[in-house]
Write a protein that holds these residues in place. Structure first.
Motif, short mmCIF file in Angstrom:
data_model
loop_
_atom_site.label_atom_id
_atom_site.label_comp_id
_atom_site.label_asym_id
_atom_site.label_seq_id
_atom_site.Cartn_x
_atom_site.Cartn_y
_atom_site.Cartn_z
N SER A 50 30.77 -4.00 -20.44
CA SER A 50 30.42 -2.43 -20.54
C SER A 50 30.50 -2.28 -22.02
O SER A 50 30.72 -2.88 -22.95
CB SER A 50 31.33 -1.62 -19.97
OG SER A 50 32.61 -2.07 -20.51
N GLY A 51 29.52 -1.04 -22.25
CA GLY A 51 29.38 -0.59 -23.80
C GLY A 51 28.13 -1.25 -24.27
O GLY A 51 27.15 -1.52 -23.77
N GLN A 52 27.99 -0.88 -25.65
CA GLN A 52 26.94 -1.55 -26.39
C GLN A 52 27.13 -2.87 -26.88
O GLN A 52 27.97 -3.31 -27.18
CB GLN A 52 26.76 -0.64 -27.69
CG GLN A 52 26.30 0.93 -27.47
CD GLN A 52 26.15 1.81 -28.89
OE1 GLN A 52 26.05 1.02 -29.72
NE2 GLN A 52 26.28 2.79 -29.03
N ILE A 53 25.93 -3.68 -26.46
CA ILE A 53 26.01 -5.26 -26.62
C ILE A 53 25.36 -5.68 -27.85
O ILE A 53 23.78 -5.18 -27.76
CB ILE A 53 25.96 -6.01 -25.53
CG1 ILE A 53 26.59 -5.35 -24.36
CG2 ILE A 53 26.09 -7.39 -25.65
CD1 ILE A 53 26.28 -5.93 -22.89
N MET A 103 32.01 -2.57 -27.23
CA MET A 103 31.63 -3.64 -25.95
C MET A 103 32.94 -4.14 -25.38
O MET A 103 33.80 -4.42 -26.14
CB MET A 103 30.85 -4.96 -26.56
CG MET A 103 30.52 -5.75 -25.39
SD MET A 103 31.02 -7.55 -24.79
CE MET A 103 31.86 -8.14 -26.12
N LYS A 104 33.07 -4.41 -24.30
CA LYS A 104 34.45 -4.66 -23.48
C LYS A 104 33.79 -5.83 -22.25
O LYS A 104 32.89 -5.54 -21.67
CB LYS A 104 34.86 -3.44 -22.91
CG LYS A 104 36.30 -3.99 -22.11
CD LYS A 104 36.71 -2.54 -21.49
CE LYS A 104 37.90 -2.83 -20.52
NZ LYS A 104 38.38 -1.61 -19.86
N ASP A 130 27.86 -8.75 -14.81
CA ASP A 130 27.65 -7.67 -14.13
C ASP A 130 27.53 -6.70 -15.42
O ASP A 130 28.33 -6.45 -16.22
CB ASP A 130 29.00 -7.17 -13.30
CG ASP A 130 28.69 -5.75 -12.79
OD1 ASP A 130 27.79 -4.83 -13.18
OD2 ASP A 130 29.59 -5.64 -11.85
N LEU A 131 26.06 -6.27 -15.23
CA LEU A 131 25.61 -5.24 -16.70
C LEU A 131 25.69 -3.95 -16.11
O LEU A 131 25.10 -3.07 -16.82
CB LEU A 131 24.58 -5.81 -17.03
CG LEU A 131 24.44 -7.38 -17.48
CD1 LEU A 131 23.06 -7.89 -17.87
CD2 LEU A 131 25.10 -7.49 -18.56
N ALA A 132 26.38 -3.43 -15.10
CA ALA A 132 26.13 -2.06 -14.47
C ALA A 132 26.60 -1.01 -15.78
O ALA A 132 25.91 0.15 -15.66
CB ALA A 132 26.97 -2.00 -13.47
N GLU A 133 27.68 -1.41 -16.60
CA GLU A 133 28.14 -0.45 -17.43
C GLU A 133 27.70 -0.77 -18.80
O GLU A 133 28.12 -0.33 -19.93
CB GLU A 133 29.21 -0.66 -17.51
CG GLU A 133 30.07 -0.05 -16.13
CD GLU A 133 31.37 0.15 -15.87
OE1 GLU A 133 32.21 0.30 -16.90
OE2 GLU A 133 31.98 0.06 -14.84
N ALA A 134 26.56 -1.63 -18.85
CA ALA A 134 26.08 -2.10 -20.45
C ALA A 134 25.04 -0.82 -20.66
O ALA A 134 24.17 -0.26 -19.92
CB ALA A 134 25.24 -3.29 -20.24
#
Length: 84
Positions: free
Chosen positions: A17-20, A1-2, A42-46
């Motif tokens: 972004s990434g896995q949360i 996660m970032k 902003d969860l576009a890259e989650a």
């Protein structure tokens, strides 16, 4: 996660972004406290979340935090979670 922070005048956008998962919630909550009152997630890259994250997001949205670019599966999951 970032977490990437974008500041635009009165609003802070936290691009996550990434896995949360549940282990990341403390860091996200700290950033939310830091940039309140106007914060957008902003969860576009989650890419993947767990149930604890879905409940966390639902609660924050209930408090007025905007969920931007929320992936459809997360939005649908939030809608299915019982409110507490």
């Amino acid at each position: 996660m970032k977490i990437e922070i974008l500041l635009d005048g009165n609003t802070a956008t936290l691009r996550i972004s990434g896995q949360i998962d549940e282990d990341h919630l403390t860091a996200i909550q700290a950033e939310l406290r830091r940039y309140r009152p106007r914060v957008v997630l902003d969860l576009a890259e989650a890419t993947l979340v767990d149930r604890a994250v879905v409940r966390f997001l639902a609660a924050r949205e209930g408090e007025g935090v905007e969920l931007q670019n929320c992936p459809r599966y997360i939005r649908e999951w939030i809608g299915r979670e019982p409110t507490e």
